[in-house]
Design a protein around this motif. Structure first.
Motif, PDB file in Angstrom:
ATOM      1  N   SER A 113      51.996  61.724  22.654  1.00 61.16           N
ATOM      2  CA  SER A 113      51.783  62.762  23.580  1.00 61.16           C
ATOM      3  C   SER A 113      50.540  63.571  23.530  1.00 61.16           C
ATOM      4  O   SER A 113      49.936  63.239  22.414  1.00 61.16           O
ATOM      5  CB  SER A 113      52.986  63.773  23.138  1.00 61.16           C
ATOM      6  N   ARG A 114      50.057  64.060  24.511  1.00 58.31           N
ATOM      7  CA  ARG A 114      48.990  64.701  24.731  1.00 58.31           C
ATOM      8  C   ARG A 114      49.361  66.312  25.414  1.00 58.31           C
ATOM      9  O   ARG A 114      49.862  66.235  26.389  1.00 58.31           O
ATOM     10  CB  ARG A 114      47.906  64.109  25.548  1.00 58.31           C
ATOM     11  N   ASN A 115      48.956  67.315  24.536  1.00 56.70           N
ATOM     12  CA  ASN A 115      49.042  68.640  25.140  1.00 56.70           C
ATOM     13  C   ASN A 115      47.708  69.187  25.478  1.00 56.70           C
ATOM     14  O   ASN A 115      46.718  69.381  24.481  1.00 56.70           O
ATOM     15  CB  ASN A 115      49.861  69.477  24.337  1.00 56.70           C
ATOM     16  N   ASP A 116      47.403  69.577  26.504  1.00 54.92           N
ATOM     17  CA  ASP A 116      46.161  70.282  26.951  1.00 54.92           C
ATOM     18  C   ASP A 116      46.385  71.766  26.907  1.00 54.92           C
ATOM     19  O   ASP A 116      45.181  72.494  27.306  1.00 54.92           O
ATOM     20  CB  ASP A 116      45.618  69.752  27.975  1.00 54.92           C
ATOM     21  N   ILE A 117      47.539  72.448  27.100  1.00 56.08           N
ATOM     22  CA  ILE A 117      47.649  73.724  27.288  1.00 56.08           C
ATOM     23  C   ILE A 117      47.703  74.681  26.052  1.00 56.08           C
ATOM     24  O   ILE A 117      48.285  74.345  24.988  1.00 56.08           O
ATOM     25  CB  ILE A 117      49.183  73.812  27.869  1.00 56.08           C
ATOM     26  N   SER A 118      46.918  75.812  26.321  1.00 52.59           N
ATOM     27  CA  SER A 118      46.710  76.711  25.191  1.00 52.59           C
ATOM     28  C   SER A 118      46.811  78.175  25.917  1.00 52.59           C
ATOM     29  O   SER A 118      46.603  78.435  27.096  1.00 52.59           O
ATOM     30  CB  SER A 118      45.386  76.563  24.320  1.00 52.59           C
ATOM     31  N   ASP A 119      46.730  79.017  25.156  1.00 53.31           N
ATOM     32  CA  ASP A 119      47.064  80.412  25.812  1.00 53.31           C
ATOM     33  C   ASP A 119      46.042  81.319  25.309  1.00 53.31           C
ATOM     34  O   ASP A 119      46.206  82.508  25.151  1.00 53.31           O
ATOM     35  CB  ASP A 119      48.198  80.982  25.831  1.00 53.31           C
ATOM     36  N   PHE A 120      44.633  81.013  25.039  1.00 56.64           N
ATOM     37  CA  PHE A 120      43.903  81.836  24.414  1.00 56.64           C
ATOM     38  C   PHE A 120      43.136  83.073  25.239  1.00 56.64           C
ATOM     39  O   PHE A 120      42.284  83.684  24.934  1.00 56.64           O
ATOM     40  CB  PHE A 120      42.515  80.825  23.715  1.00 56.64           C
ATOM     41  N   ASN A 121      43.537  82.608  26.587  1.00 60.51           N
ATOM     42  CA  ASN A 121      42.980  83.600  27.520  1.00 60.51           C
ATOM     43  C   ASN A 121      43.764  84.695  27.462  1.00 60.51           C
ATOM     44  O   ASN A 121      43.505  85.855  27.853  1.00 60.51           O
ATOM     45  CB  ASN A 121      42.855  83.078  28.983  1.00 60.51           C
ATOM     46  N   LYS A 122      44.988  84.724  26.771  1.00 56.96           N
ATOM     47  CA  LYS A 122      45.957  85.703  26.888  1.00 56.96           C
ATOM     48  C   LYS A 122      45.482  86.874  25.678  1.00 56.96           C
ATOM     49  O   LYS A 122      45.126  86.330  24.643  1.00 56.96           O
ATOM     50  CB  LYS A 122      47.346  85.243  26.710  1.00 56.96           C
ATOM     51  N   PRO A 123      46.292  87.830  25.663  1.00 56.68           N
ATOM     52  CA  PRO A 123      45.931  88.841  24.572  1.00 56.68           C
ATOM     53  C   PRO A 123      46.655  88.207  23.211  1.00 56.68           C
ATOM     54  O   PRO A 123      47.672  87.717  23.321  1.00 56.68           O
ATOM     55  CB  PRO A 123      46.705  90.203  24.928  1.00 56.68           C
ATOM     56  N   ARG A 127      50.446  85.595  22.866  1.00 54.97           N
ATOM     57  CA  ARG A 127      50.258  84.325  22.481  1.00 54.97           C
ATOM     58  C   ARG A 127      51.429  83.778  22.073  1.00 54.97           C
ATOM     59  O   ARG A 127      52.098  84.363  21.315  1.00 54.97           O
ATOM     60  CB  ARG A 127      49.273  83.715  21.826  1.00 54.97           C
ATOM     61  N   VAL A 128      51.973  82.401  22.416  1.00 59.38           N
ATOM     62  CA  VAL A 128      52.761  81.629  21.940  1.00 59.38           C
ATOM     63  C   VAL A 128      52.365  80.449  20.931  1.00 59.38           C
ATOM     64  O   VAL A 128      51.576  79.987  21.348  1.00 59.38           O
ATOM     65  CB  VAL A 128      53.638  80.939  23.032  1.00 59.38           C
ATOM     66  N   GLU A 129      52.618  80.831  19.494  1.00 55.72           N
ATOM     67  CA  GLU A 129      52.091  79.728  18.460  1.00 55.72           C
ATOM     68  C   GLU A 129      51.935  78.689  18.494  1.00 55.72           C
ATOM     69  O   GLU A 129      51.081  78.110  18.252  1.00 55.72           O
ATOM     70  CB  GLU A 129      52.869  80.559  16.999  1.00 55.72           C
ATOM     71  N   ASN A 130      53.190  77.966  19.188  1.00 58.55           N
ATOM     72  CA  ASN A 130      53.083  76.676  19.305  1.00 58.55           C
ATOM     73  C   ASN A 130      52.998  76.034  20.834  1.00 58.55           C
ATOM     74  O   ASN A 130      53.522  74.936  20.666  1.00 58.55           O
ATOM     75  CB  ASN A 130      54.432  76.018  18.722  1.00 58.55           C
ATOM     76  N   VAL A 131      52.552  76.623  21.616  1.00 60.00           N
ATOM     77  CA  VAL A 131      52.426  76.430  23.022  1.00 60.00           C
ATOM     78  C   VAL A 131      51.755  74.917  23.140  1.00 60.00           C
ATOM     79  O   VAL A 131      51.828  74.216  24.082  1.00 60.00           O
ATOM     80  CB  VAL A 131      51.771  77.518  23.750  1.00 60.00           C
ATOM     81  N   GLY A 132      50.618  74.808  22.247  1.00 61.72           N
ATOM     82  CA  GLY A 132      49.953  73.585  22.452  1.00 61.72           C
ATOM     83  C   GLY A 132      49.772  72.555  21.363  1.00 61.72           C
ATOM     84  O   GLY A 132      49.179  71.640  21.182  1.00 61.72           O
ATOM     85  N   ASP A 133      51.077  72.636  20.552  1.00 62.25           N
ATOM     86  CA  ASP A 133      51.494  71.678  19.622  1.00 62.25           C
ATOM     87  C   ASP A 133      51.662  70.013  20.360  1.00 62.25           C
ATOM     88  O   ASP A 133      52.375  70.008  21.352  1.00 62.25           O
ATOM     89  CB  ASP A 133      52.926  72.131  19.011  1.00 62.25           C
ATOM     90  N   SER A 134      51.595  69.190  19.404  1.00 64.19           N
ATOM     91  CA  SER A 134      51.992  67.856  19.574  1.00 64.19           C
ATOM     92  C   SER A 134      52.276  67.241  18.685  1.00 64.19           C
ATOM     93  O   SER A 134      51.556  66.487  17.992  1.00 64.19           O
ATOM     94  CB  SER A 134      50.950  67.083  20.498  1.00 64.19           C
TER      95      SER A 134
END
Length: 353
Positions: A113-123, A127-134
């Motif tokens: 699996s490959r996850n490119d999604i982060s939410d570092f542009n958000k306050p 942020r969702v702690e595991n949004v970019g996990d794999s």
């Protein structure tokens, strides 16, 4: 489709209808040796979360790079500049099962699996702690049939989001734990023909801010590397890596190294395998370069990693753990790093060159 950070390649991955424990099974039946550069690589990915735009310059406004959307937690975009397909719902728990029939070959990149999604542009508070996990992904490659050959640049169990293009100050990234890569070849007294041929890259259990408890298993495989870069970083159980960030905290009392990358408890098992030894390969083409083996590799912490090899030949260095601990240089008088324990176990192994 085109990847936001690397365009031009065809992709095959599980769409959102797939379950959390989905299996993507691929059987290769014929031979293709003509495609040998990045624009022709075929990407096979179990779970894939990313953003598609028509070009790397973005859509609205045209000066915005696609990476902005990745770091805003967006998985898809609607409208004329968006996409007409679905990404995976999950980037954890997927399996890629790749089987080669007799005399089959093609050029590819493989991710469990490959996850490119982060939410570092958000306050920070949103942020969702595991949004970019794999996590907990598996790649299984069977090359036991006569003449079967995988060619490409990268095989990886899991890759978590890297938050590319952002300047971050000592912040945590995402987890990439409990992933597996298992490759079965056909090395025997009668057959030393190449099973895996790397033009560049390498074979890694995982790469992410935290890459722990990952496994690489090579059983009766014959590997050729054509790139001298793999002598530095070829086969890795888990690589603690967050877009080249290293938090050098020396002399800065207000910072600590707690958010440096982590690669702990990774295991590489190598059995009856030949790794890029020019004197032992049959059917090699082009140059034959070295290929080092790491249990764990981290800009921060690397502890309790294991490389265990038996009845094998390895043209390269074998390192239990490379651990930088947030320090990339030492001045005269500085105290050296006190490194964690890692292990290399070799039984009936020849280290060549």
């Amino acid at each position: 489709m085109k990847n936001p950070t690397r365009s031009g390649s065809p992709y095959l991955f599980l769409t959102e209808e797939a379950s959390k424990d989905a299996v993507l099974s691929v059987v290769v039946n014929k031979k293709n040796l003509s495609y040998n550069d990045a624009s022709y690589q075929f990407y096979i990915i179990g779970g894939f979360r990313s953003v598609y735009l028509n070009n790397n310059e973005g859509a609205t406004p045209p000066t915005v790079n696609n990476k902005f959307y990745l770091n805003d937690g967006i998985v898809s975009l609607e409208g004329s500049n968006g996409q007409d397909f679905n990404y995976s719902t999950y980037c954890s728990g997927a399996t890629v099962d790749l089987t080669f029939s007799k005399d089959s070959s093609f050029y590819s990149v493989i991710y469990g699996s490959r996850n490119d999604i982060s939410d570092f542009n958000k306050p920070l508070e949103t942020r969702v702690e595991n949004v970019g996990d794999s996590n907990s992904n598996t790649v299984k490659i069977n090359l036991s049939e006569e003449g079967a050959l995988w060619r490409g640049t990268l095989i990886m169990g899991g890759r978590s989001a890297q938050a590319e293009g952002l300047s971050l100050n000592n912040q945590k990234g995402y987890s990439t734990n409990f992933n597996r890569v298992e490759v079965t070849g056909r090395n025997s007294d009668k057959d030393h023909s190449v099973n895996l041929q790397f033009k560049a890259g390498g074979l890694w259990g995982a790469e992410g801010w935290e890459a722990s408890n990952n496994l690489v298993l090579l059983d009766s495989v014959v590997i050729q590397s054509q790139s001298n870069k793999t002598r530095k970083l070829g086969i890795v159980g888990g690589r603690g890596f967050f877009d080249y960030r290293i938090y050098d905290t020396k002399g800065k009392d207000d910072l600590d190294s707690i958010n440096n990358t982590i690669a702990n408890g990774n295991v590489v098992l190598i059995k009856n395998t030949i790794i890029s030894d020019p004197n032992s390969l049959t059917g090699a083409s082009g140059s034959v370069e070295g290929m080092s083996v790491f249990g764990g590799y981290s800009y921060g912490e690397a502890a309790n990693n294991i490389v265990s090899a038996s009845n094998s030949k390895i043209n390269g260095n074998v390192i239990g753990g490379l651990e930088m601990q947030g320090v990339y240089s030492l001045q005269k008088g500085d105290k050296p790093r006190e490194l964690h324990a890692n292990l290399v176990s070799l039984h009936n192994v020849v280290l060549t060159d």
